[in-house]
Design a protein around this motif. Sequence first.
Motif, PDB file in Angstrom:
ATOM      1  N   THR A  42       0.833  -1.207   0.000  1.00  0.00           N
ATOM      2  CA  THR A  42       0.000   0.000   0.000  1.00  0.00           C
ATOM      3  C   THR A  42       0.864   1.251   0.000  1.00  0.00           C
ATOM      4  N   HIS A  43       1.937   1.228   0.784  1.00  0.00           N
ATOM      5  CA  HIS A  43       2.831   2.382   0.853  1.00  0.00           C
ATOM      6  C   HIS A  43       3.549   2.596  -0.483  1.00  0.00           C
ATOM      7  N   ILE A  44       3.995   1.535  -1.087  1.00  0.00           N
ATOM      8  CA  ILE A  44       4.685   1.648  -2.380  1.00  0.00           C
ATOM      9  C   ILE A  44       3.731   2.167  -3.455  1.00  0.00           C
ATOM     10  N   TYR A  45       2.492   1.668  -3.445  1.00  0.00           N
ATOM     11  CA  TYR A  45       1.515   2.158  -4.414  1.00  0.00           C
ATOM     12  C   TYR A  45       1.192   3.637  -4.141  1.00  0.00           C
ATOM     13  N   HIS A  46       1.161   4.023  -2.893  1.00  0.00           N
ATOM     14  CA  HIS A  46       0.940   5.423  -2.514  1.00  0.00           C
ATOM     15  C   HIS A  46       1.985   6.321  -3.184  1.00  0.00           C
ATOM     16  N   TRP A  47       3.222   5.889  -3.170  1.00  0.00           N
ATOM     17  CA  TRP A  47       4.299   6.680  -3.762  1.00  0.00           C
ATOM     18  C   TRP A  47       4.253   6.688  -5.284  1.00  0.00           C
ATOM     19  N   ASN A  48       3.851   5.580  -5.882  1.00  0.00           N
ATOM     20  CA  ASN A  48       4.044   5.387  -7.319  1.00  0.00           C
ATOM     21  C   ASN A  48       2.806   5.537  -8.186  1.00  0.00           C
ATOM     22  N   VAL A  49       1.646   5.770  -7.609  1.00  0.00           N
ATOM     23  CA  VAL A  49       0.445   5.899  -8.421  1.00  0.00           C
ATOM     24  C   VAL A  49       0.531   7.156  -9.289  1.00  0.00           C
ATOM     25  N   VAL A  50       0.031   7.051 -10.504  1.00  0.00           N
ATOM     26  CA  VAL A  50      -0.011   8.186 -11.428  1.00  0.00           C
ATOM     27  C   VAL A  50      -1.349   8.177 -12.165  1.00  0.00           C
ATOM     28  N   GLY A  51      -1.653   9.292 -12.789  1.00  0.00           N
ATOM     29  CA  GLY A  51      -2.853   9.363 -13.617  1.00  0.00           C
ATOM     30  C   GLY A  51      -3.960  10.175 -12.973  1.00  0.00           C
ATOM     31  N   LEU A  61      -6.491   9.417 -11.318  1.00  0.00           N
ATOM     32  CA  LEU A  61      -6.918   8.999  -9.982  1.00  0.00           C
ATOM     33  C   LEU A  61      -5.841   9.217  -8.924  1.00  0.00           C
ATOM     34  N   PHE A  62      -4.748   9.867  -9.315  1.00  0.00           N
ATOM     35  CA  PHE A  62      -3.619  10.030  -8.403  1.00  0.00           C
ATOM     36  C   PHE A  62      -4.034  10.542  -7.028  1.00  0.00           C
ATOM     37  N   HIS A  63      -4.685  11.678  -6.962  1.00  0.00           N
ATOM     38  CA  HIS A  63      -4.962  12.302  -5.667  1.00  0.00           C
ATOM     39  C   HIS A  63      -5.848  11.409  -4.802  1.00  0.00           C
ATOM     40  N   ILE A 118      -6.314   8.153  -4.875  1.00  0.00           N
ATOM     41  CA  ILE A 118      -5.607   6.938  -4.438  1.00  0.00           C
ATOM     42  C   ILE A 118      -4.479   7.290  -3.480  1.00  0.00           C
ATOM     43  N   HIS A 119      -3.785   8.366  -3.752  1.00  0.00           N
ATOM     44  CA  HIS A 119      -2.680   8.789  -2.887  1.00  0.00           C
ATOM     45  C   HIS A 119      -3.176   9.066  -1.465  1.00  0.00           C
ATOM     46  N   VAL A 120      -4.269   9.797  -1.341  1.00  0.00           N
ATOM     47  CA  VAL A 120      -4.830  10.127  -0.027  1.00  0.00           C
ATOM     48  C   VAL A 120      -5.365   8.867   0.664  1.00  0.00           C
ATOM     49  N   LEU A 121      -6.122   8.051  -0.062  1.00  0.00           N
ATOM     50  CA  LEU A 121      -6.705   6.847   0.521  1.00  0.00           C
ATOM     51  C   LEU A 121      -5.632   5.866   0.974  1.00  0.00           C
ATOM     52  N   THR A 122      -4.616   5.641   0.150  1.00  0.00           N
ATOM     53  CA  THR A 122      -3.576   4.686   0.544  1.00  0.00           C
ATOM     54  C   THR A 122      -2.780   5.178   1.739  1.00  0.00           C
ATOM     55  N   GLU A 123      -2.621   6.492   1.888  1.00  0.00           N
ATOM     56  CA  GLU A 123      -1.939   7.000   3.081  1.00  0.00           C
ATOM     57  C   GLU A 123      -2.737   6.672   4.338  1.00  0.00           C
ATOM     58  N   SER A 127       6.164   0.196 -10.437  1.00  0.00           N
ATOM     59  CA  SER A 127       6.304   1.262 -11.429  1.00  0.00           C
ATOM     60  C   SER A 127       5.642   0.923 -12.755  1.00  0.00           C
ATOM     61  N   GLY A 128       5.481  -0.332 -13.080  1.00  0.00           N
ATOM     62  CA  GLY A 128       4.867  -0.708 -14.353  1.00  0.00           C
ATOM     63  C   GLY A 128       3.369  -0.868 -14.278  1.00  0.00           C
ATOM     64  N   ARG A 129       2.776  -0.660 -13.121  1.00  0.00           N
ATOM     65  CA  ARG A 129       1.334  -0.882 -12.953  1.00  0.00           C
ATOM     66  C   ARG A 129       0.559   0.427 -13.082  1.00  0.00           C
ATOM     67  N   SER A 130      -0.602   0.299 -13.702  1.00  0.00           N
ATOM     68  CA  SER A 130      -1.497   1.459 -13.782  1.00  0.00           C
ATOM     69  C   SER A 130      -2.192   1.641 -12.436  1.00  0.00           C
ATOM     70  N   ALA A 131      -2.810   2.785 -12.256  1.00  0.00           N
ATOM     71  CA  ALA A 131      -3.564   3.041 -11.026  1.00  0.00           C
ATOM     72  C   ALA A 131      -4.656   1.989 -10.850  1.00  0.00           C
ATOM     73  N   LEU A 132      -5.338   1.649 -11.922  1.00  0.00           N
ATOM     74  CA  LEU A 132      -6.394   0.634 -11.871  1.00  0.00           C
ATOM     75  C   LEU A 132      -5.833  -0.710 -11.427  1.00  0.00           C
ATOM     76  N   GLU A 133      -4.692  -1.103 -11.981  1.00  0.00           N
ATOM     77  CA  GLU A 133      -4.070  -2.379 -11.598  1.00  0.00           C
ATOM     78  C   GLU A 133      -3.641  -2.371 -10.129  1.00  0.00           C
ATOM     79  N   MET A 134      -3.124  -1.246  -9.675  1.00  0.00           N
ATOM     80  CA  MET A 134      -2.725  -1.141  -8.265  1.00  0.00           C
ATOM     81  C   MET A 134      -3.927  -1.331  -7.355  1.00  0.00           C
ATOM     82  N   VAL A 135      -5.019  -0.640  -7.662  1.00  0.00           N
ATOM     83  CA  VAL A 135      -6.214  -0.740  -6.825  1.00  0.00           C
ATOM     84  C   VAL A 135      -6.779  -2.153  -6.878  1.00  0.00           C
ATOM     85  N   GLN A 136      -6.831  -2.761  -8.051  1.00  0.00           N
ATOM     86  CA  GLN A 136      -7.331  -4.134  -8.157  1.00  0.00           C
ATOM     87  C   GLN A 136      -6.459  -5.098  -7.349  1.00  0.00           C
TER      88      GLN A 136
END
Length: 169
Positions: free
Chosen positions: A47-56, A58-60, A62-67, A108-117
């Motif tokens: 979750t922490h790694i996805y928090h740092w690396n999410v882009v796109g 949905l960034f904000h 996902i970034h806030v929720l994962t924190e 780093s190779g995952r999309s925001a959607l893939e991270m959340v899934q």
Amino acid sequence: MSDAAEVLKPKTHADKMDIGISDADRREIAAGLSEILVDTYRLLIKTHIYHWNVVGPLFHSIHVLTEEQYNALFEATDIIAERVRALGHHAPILAGKGVDTSIELRASGRSALEMVQDLVEDHEEAVRKMRDIGASADEKGDMVTADMLTERLTFHEKALWMLRSIIAD
């Protein structure tokens, strides 16, 4: 010097406890909680790694929720480990097989959607395991563990709702 070495040796008093739960049941519950603890650390790291690396776009969100979620997961590790100790056993050492971060480090190779899934799948797995161990603890008369796991289930089910809501069509 040998007295000092004896003091530092880990000791367990598990077999000397009389809290209304048999030694075998405490050992089984502690083993289940240890698995949950390792899984919680793994999910915390991911979750922490996805928090740092999410882009796109949905960034904000996902970034806030994962924190929020990784902070809650960090607090949970202490609660779970302390319950293992209260049952008279040592919390697991998280080395070697304990927490494999090799998969999580490829974020780093995952999309925001893939991270959340991916997080949804891990939370679902956590819920299934906690239900099983919580039911077993309840059957063995360990109401404290069952109650603690009910609280943990509440967190994970809310996390699932929020994660699914972010990626809903």
